[in-house]
Design an enzyme around this catalytic site. Structure first.
Site, PDB file in Angstrom:
ATOM      1  N   SER A 163       7.139   2.231 -70.298  1.00  0.00           N
ATOM      2  CA  SER A 163       7.425   0.795 -69.780  1.00  0.00           C
ATOM      3  C   SER A 163       6.182   0.007 -70.318  1.00  0.00           C
ATOM      4  O   SER A 163       6.229  -0.375 -71.424  1.00  0.00           O
ATOM      5  CB  SER A 163       7.367   0.785 -68.356  1.00  0.00           C
ATOM      6  OG  SER A 163       7.550  -0.290 -67.774  1.00  0.00           O
ATOM      7  N   ASP A 258      18.666   0.332 -66.835  1.00  0.00           N
ATOM      8  CA  ASP A 258      17.491  -0.251 -67.014  1.00  0.00           C
ATOM      9  C   ASP A 258      17.559  -1.586 -67.546  1.00  0.00           C
ATOM     10  O   ASP A 258      18.143  -1.992 -68.505  1.00  0.00           O
ATOM     11  CB  ASP A 258      16.600   0.566 -67.822  1.00  0.00           C
ATOM     12  CG  ASP A 258      15.185   0.101 -68.015  1.00  0.00           C
ATOM     13  OD1 ASP A 258      14.844  -1.111 -67.444  1.00  0.00           O
ATOM     14  OD2 ASP A 258      14.419   0.856 -68.750  1.00  0.00           O
ATOM     15  N   HIS A 288      15.202   3.027 -64.701  1.00  0.00           N
ATOM     16  CA  HIS A 288      13.974   2.693 -65.057  1.00  0.00           C
ATOM     17  C   HIS A 288      12.838   3.447 -64.244  1.00  0.00           C
ATOM     18  O   HIS A 288      13.145   3.373 -63.016  1.00  0.00           O
ATOM     19  CB  HIS A 288      13.668   1.228 -64.973  1.00  0.00           C
ATOM     20  CG  HIS A 288      12.257   0.890 -65.904  1.00  0.00           C
ATOM     21  ND1 HIS A 288      11.956   0.813 -67.055  1.00  0.00           N
ATOM     22  CD2 HIS A 288      11.101   0.832 -65.235  1.00  0.00           C
ATOM     23  CE1 HIS A 288      10.976   0.716 -67.349  1.00  0.00           C
ATOM     24  NE2 HIS A 288      10.132   0.815 -66.291  1.00  0.00           N
TER      25      HIS A 288
END
Length: 315
Positions: A163, A258, A288
């Site tokens: 991320s 996501d 996610h």
């Protein structure tokens, strides 16, 4: 595109909903950090046994950066030097730390048979952009400069993260290519944030607004960036860099449910078009953040094994 969660991911998502999980944008950064730290006890799998885990203090012009060095029991070495993955944790540049990603780093060290150094870069809003970038770049350079005493092979220095950490790894790779850092042998980008424009279709699909919602992304963005102009800076949005040619081989992972799915996939395509060796993996039924949830989602363990295999095969 239509998104259907895997049964285990759907079960976990429902469990979070039933538990009344607070949305991060309703919390202060301090509260959100503690909530995220506590969640690891529920989601993280049992860690593999390693040879050692040691604290590091990385000295930079902006101060000391805490870090953690993981050495697996089985370590690929040549002339007493081992490959190293410099890891940047996720958390929207606001939350996350060495502990939230401790198990993930242990698993990557074990699966990749290499040393992992996790970097606890400065977080927003106390330290806004580009503080995290400066720390990631400086830490990578420090690790390379101290490779001999750390037992590292500077020709096999890899960067990675999930991320926001994937964003930082991509930025460090670009900076190193352009002369602001050591040579990078590879980059591992797990559902990376690559472009603050957030205009891709996956940002507009309601099926992707699971755990990491569009509102939460904006909450992270507003804490991290100083102004809208920062979004144009390639150090915030690596997809905005002038060219992706000459970057190191990349492993890029995305999740179907996501909001960052499309920008990760597009970044992989653009790297490949620029002549970069790319391994792209997608987990269409996951959301996610699943990578650190190996206790609840076996696909997280599958992903760790796949990344480990890529790391072991990297020349």
């Amino acid at each position: 595109m239509p998104v259907t969660l895997d049964p285990d991911a759907a079960f976990v998502y429902k469990a979070f909903q039933d538990a009344g999980r607070p949305a991060y944008e309703t919390l202060s950064p301090t509260e959100a950090r503690e909530y995220y730290r506590q969640a690891r006890f529920v989601t993280n799998p049992e860690p593999p046994l390693l040879k050692s885990v040691e604290p590091l203090a990385i000295e930079t012009a902006d101060g000391i950066i805490p870090a953690r060095l993981y050495t697996p029991r089985m370590l690929r070495q040549s002339n007493d030097c081992a490959p190293c993955l410099v890891f940047f944790h996720g958390g929207g540049w606001v939350i996350g730390d060495l502990d939230t990603h401790d198990v993930a780093c242990r698993k990557l060290a074990d699966e990749g048979q290499l040393i992992v150094i996790s970097v606890d870069y400065r977080r927003a809003p106390e330290h806004k952009f580009p503080a995290a970038v400066d720390d990631a770049t400086a830490a990578t350079a420090w690790i390379s400069d101290h490779a001999k005493e750390l037992g590292l092979d500077t020709t096999r220095l890899i960067v990675g993260g999930d991320s926001a950490g994937g964003n930082l790894a991509a930025v460090v790779s670009i900076a190193a290519r352009d002369g602001n850092g050591p040579s990078i042998a590879g980059q591992v980008l797990v559902y990376p944030a690559t472009d603050f424009a957030m205009t891709q279709p996956s940002h507009r699909e309601p099926e992707t607004s699971i755990l990491l919602t569009h509102t939460v992304i904006r909450w992270f963005r507003d804490h991290y960036l100083n102004s809208a102009a920062d979004a144009e800076d390639w150090r915030a949005s690596p997809a905005r860099t002038q060219t992706l040619a000459g970057l190191p081989p990349a492993y890029i992972l995305t999740a179907g449910a996501d909001p960052l799915r499309d920008e990760g996939e597009e970044y992989a395509r653009r790297l490949e078009k620029a002549g970069v060796d790319v391994t792209y993996r997608t987990f269409p039924g996951q959301f996610h953040g699943f990578f650190t949830m190996g206790k609840l989602l076996d696909q997280a363990n599958v992903a760790a094994r796949d990344i480990g295999a890529w790391l072991r095969a990297l020349k």
